[in-house]
Write an enzyme that holds these catalytic residues in place. Structure first.
Site, PDB file in Angstrom:
ATOM      1  N   GLY A 306       0.574  -1.403   0.077  1.00 33.59           N
ATOM      2  CA  GLY A 306      -0.075  -0.043  -0.119  1.00 33.59           C
ATOM      3  C   GLY A 306       0.764   1.372  -0.142  1.00 33.59           C
ATOM      4  CB  SER A 307      -0.017   4.792   1.361  1.00 39.08           C
ATOM      5  OG  SER A 307      -1.064   4.809   0.734  1.00 39.08           O
ATOM      6  CB  CYS A 308       4.405   1.417   3.395  1.00 37.83           C
ATOM      7  SG  CYS A 308       3.776   1.936   5.073  1.00 37.83           S
ATOM      8  CG  PHE A 309       6.003   0.665  -2.976  1.00 39.72           C
ATOM      9  CD1 PHE A 309       7.005  -0.109  -2.685  1.00 39.72           C
ATOM     10  CD2 PHE A 309       5.815   1.211  -4.430  1.00 39.72           C
ATOM     11  CE1 PHE A 309       7.776  -0.860  -3.991  1.00 39.72           C
ATOM     12  CE2 PHE A 309       6.706   0.869  -5.257  1.00 39.72           C
ATOM     13  CZ  PHE A 309       7.692  -0.218  -5.250  1.00 39.72           C
ATOM     14  CE  LYS A 310       0.303   6.530  -1.922  1.00 42.34           C
ATOM     15  NZ  LYS A 310      -0.840   7.210  -1.322  1.00 42.34           N
TER      16      LYS A 310
END
Length: 585
Positions: A306-310
Site C-alpha cells: 500500500g501507501s508505504c511503498f510511496k
C-alpha cells in the site's frame, strides 16, 4: 597290466596337482586375509566385543545483544535396555512402567527385543533418571542427555525456532545456525563377552563430547518483550487476526525486535496457540496447522504494501529528476488511466497540491502521475537498484521473494497502481530493509539477527558479516526523502505518530487483501527516527482489524507508543529547539 599302472600314475599326478593348487589357494587366501585385510577383520572382531553409546554434546546457547540467554539446555536422560544383561525381566518391566509412565506392552516389547541396545525413552527428567539408576538393575542404562530449553517460553518464538528430539534445529535461528550451535557428540565404549554381556573387569572408555558455540544476536530481549506486549494489546483492541512489529537499526541492518503475535510456546511447540478441537483431525491436518503456526509472517509471507511503498516511488522519482518537491499537481478524487478510474482515498479530492503535500496527504493521483513520469523502464531499473527484486538475505530460513509483474506485462494501468503500492507483494522484512537503505544515506543493508559467535568464556570465535551495497540512492536525495517523510508525521497523514521533541519520519498505509470482495485490510505504519541520523526504523502491521482500519488512525498511534518507550532506552534524545533572538530571527 602296464596300461593300468600308467593310468593310475596319471590319476595320482592329477590329484596331487589339484591338491597342491587347492593348498596354494588356501595359503594365498590366508595370506590375503591375515596380511592385506588384517585391519578390516581386526575392527570387525572388536565390534563383536564392543558396545558403543553416544554422549550428547551440549548445544550452544542463543544470547540477546546484552548477553541474556534466550535458548539454553536442560539436563535430561535417555533410558535404554540391553536384553542379554537383564536378569529379572518382570522386575525391569514393572519399573519402566512405573517410572516412565509408559504402557506395559511398550516396556515389554523393548525389554524382550534381542538387540545390542534398545532405547526405551528419551528426554526423561533427570530426577526420574536418577531414581531408575538407584534400582541398580542389570541391563538398564541411564545416559545423561540435553534438551533444549527456552527461559521465556514465547519470546521471539518465530525467530529463535526450536529443535527436534535429536537436538537439531527445525526452524528459525536454531536451524540457520545449526552448524555453529551443535557440538560434537562423545562416546562410551564397553567390552562384552561372546554372549554380549559387558565385562566389568575391563570397564569402559569415554570420548568426551565437545559443546557447541554460543550465538550472540542483535535481539534486545527488553525491546522484544515490550513489543510483544504492545502487539497483543493492539491485537485485542482492534480484534485483529494478527499483529507484526519489526524494529531494526537502519544503519547496519541489526534487528532489535521481530514480533508476530500470536506467538507460540517454544517449550511446547507442537501444541497449537489457539483453542481448536483436534480429536477428529488426521495427523497430516494437525501438522499443517503446526506448520502454519510456525510461519514467520515478517519473512515467510508477502502482502501488498500500500501507501508505504510511496517512499520508494518518491525516492526513485527524485533521484531520476522527474519530480521536484515544489512541483504542483491536481487531485479531483481520482485519476483516469486508459479506461480505468483509479480513486484517491479522499473521494472529494485534495485539489491543487505540491509533491510534498501529496506525500503528506498520501494522495494516490499525485503518485500515479509521478509513476507515469518515471515510466516502466525506470521504475524497474530502481526496483532492481534498490534490491526489491531479490531476497533480503536475512539469516532465517524460508524467506519469500517479491511477487512482481513481468516487466513485459506492465502497461499504464499496472504502472499506476504499482506507484502507490498495489498489484504486487513484498515481505514486511523486504519493505523495512529497503526503507532503511533509502533513509540511511543510500547504502543497501542486509537485515540480520546473528552478530557474533562466542565460546562459554565469551571469547570471540567469529564476527558475522553481511553484505552491503553503497550508492543505491544519493545522500542528497536520501536527506530529501527523510525531510519529506518528517513532514508527513509533523503535518500530514502520519501525525498520530508525532512525539513532541523528536524528529520522526514515517508513512501510513491501508492495503486491501485479496479477494477485494472480502473487505479485509492490513493497516500499517513505517517510521524512523531521528530523521537527520536514523538510529531505529519500525514497521507495524495490523492484519484484518475490525471496525476502523485506516493505518493513520490505528497503526500510527500504536507505533508512537512503542517509540515513546524505546527512544530513551536506545539513547535517542529529543532535538534541541532553536532559541529565537529578540529580532525574531
Amino acid at each position: 597290466m602296464r596300461k593300468n599302472k600308467t593310468y593310475n600314475k596319471k590319476k595320482v599326478v592329477v590329484i596331487f596337482f589339484l591338491c597342491a593348487a587347492m593348498l596354494i589357494g588356501l595359503v594365498g587366501r590366508l595370506v590375503y586375509l591375515m596380511v592385506f585385510r588384517s585391519d578390516y577383520y581386526s575392527k570387525k572382531a572388536d565390534q563383536l566385543h564392543e558396545r558403543e553409546r553416544d554422549i550428547k554434546a551440549a548445544r550452544g546457547k542463543i544470547l540477546d545483544s546484552n548477553g541474556v540467554i534466550l535458548a539454553a539446555n536442560k539436563t535430561v536422560c535417555t533410558i535404554s535396555v540391553i536384553h542379554s544383561q537383564i536378569e529379572d525381566q518382570s522386575a525391569v518391566i514393572r519399573m519402566l512402567v512405573k517410572e516412565l509412565e509408559i504402557p506395559e506392552e511398550t516396556a515389554r516389547k523393548r525389554v524382550e527385543k534381542r538387540s545390542s541396545i534398545e532405547r526405551v525413552k528419551t528426554n526423561v527428567d533427570k530426577e526420574v533418571g536418577d531414581r531408575i539408576r538407584e534400582y541398580g538393575y542389570s541391563g538398564v542404562k541411564v545416559d545423561e542427555d540435553f534438551k533444549r530449553y527456552y527461559p521465556y517460553d514465547t519470546l521471539a518464538s518465530h525467530v529463535l525456532g526450536f529443535t527436534g528430539s535429536d537436538n537439531q534445529g527445525i526452524i528459525g535461528l536454531e536451524v540457520k545456525y545449526d552448524d555453529v550451535l551443535e557440538g560434537i557428540n562423545g562416546k562410551i565404549l564397553t567390552t562384552t563377552d561372546a554372549r554380549g554381556i559387558e565385562l566389568d573387569t575391563i570397564g569402559e572408555s569415554r570420548v568426551e563430547p565437545v559443546a557447541g558455540y554460543n550465538l550472540r544476536t542483535s535481539i534486545d530481549s527488553n525491546i522484544q518483550l515490550y513489543c510483544e506486549q504492545a502487539a497483543k494489546k493492539v491485537m485485542q483492541e482492534h480484534q485483529a487476526d494478527s499483529v507484526s512489529i519489526l524494529l531494526m537499526n537502519p544503519q547496519n541492518g541489526e534487528i532489535y525486535s521481530c514480533v508476530s503475535v500470536p506467538e507460540f510456546n517454544l517449550n511446547d511447540p507442537f501444541t497449537l496457540n489457539y483453542d481448536v478441537d483436534t480429536s477428529g483431525m488426521t495427523e497430516e491436518k494437525i501438522q499443517d496447522l503446526c506448520n502454519q503456526m510456525w510461519r514467520n509472517p515478517c519473512i515467510n509471507d508477502t502482502y501488498e504494501p500500500g501507501s508505504c511503498f510511496k517512499v520508494f516511488t518518491m525516492s526513485a522519482a527524485l533521484e531520476e529528476g522527474v519530480v521536484k518537491p515544489d512541483d504542483t499537481f491536481t487531485c479531483g478524487g481520482y485519476r483516469v488511466v486508459e479506461d480505468r478510474r483509479i480513486h484517491c482515498h479522499k473521494r472529494t479530492g485534495h485539489g491543487t497540491e505540491t509533491f510534498v503535500q501529496g506525500a503528506q496527504n498520501s494522495c494516490n493521483p499525485v503518485f500515479i502521475d509521478v509513476g507515469l513520469r518515471l515510466g516502466v523502464d525506470n521504475f524497474y531499473k530502481y526496483l532492481n537498484r534498490f534490491g526489491l527484486m531479490d531476497k533480503t538475505g536475512v539469516d532465517l530460513p524460508g524467506e519469500a521473494n517479491t511477487i512482481m509483474h513481468k516487466k513485459s506485462n506492465v502497461g499504464p494501468v499496472e504502472l499506476a497502481t504499482m506507484s502507490f503500492g498495489q498489484s504486487f507483494q513484498v515481505t514486511p522484512m523486504q519493505l523495512a530493509a529497503t526503507a532503511s537503505s533509502l533513509v540511511n544515506g543510500g547504502t543497501r543493508i542486509t537485515p540480520h539477527f546473528g552478530v557474533e559467535v562466542v565460546d562459554d568464556d565469551d571469547n570471540l570465535v567469529e564476527k558475522l558479516k553481511f553484505k552491503t551495497k553503497e550508492g543505491i540512492l544519493s545522500e542528497k536525495i536520501s536527506d530529501e526523502v527523510c525531510d519529506i517523510l518528517e513532514s508527513v508525521v509533523s503535518e500530514g497523514s502520519g501525525k498520530n505518530a508525532k512525539i513532541e521533541g523528536y524528529k520522526i519520519g514515517g508513512k501510513t498505509a491501508t492495503s486491501q487483501t485479496l479477494p477485494r470482495s472480502a473487505n479485509r485490510y492490513i493497516s500499517s505504519f513505517l517510521g524512523f527516527a531521528p530523521t537527520d541520523n536514523p538510529k531505529v526504523l519500525g514497521l507495524l502491521l495490523i492484519n484484518n482489524p475490525k471496525g476502523i482500519y485506516w493505518g493513520g488512525t490505528i497503526a500510527a498511534p500504536a507505533m508512537r507508543e512503542i517509540f515513546e518507550n524505546i527512544f530513551p532506552y536506545l539513547g535517542i534524545e529529543k532535538a534541541e529547539v532553536p532559541v529565537k533572538s529578540e529580532d525574531g530571527e
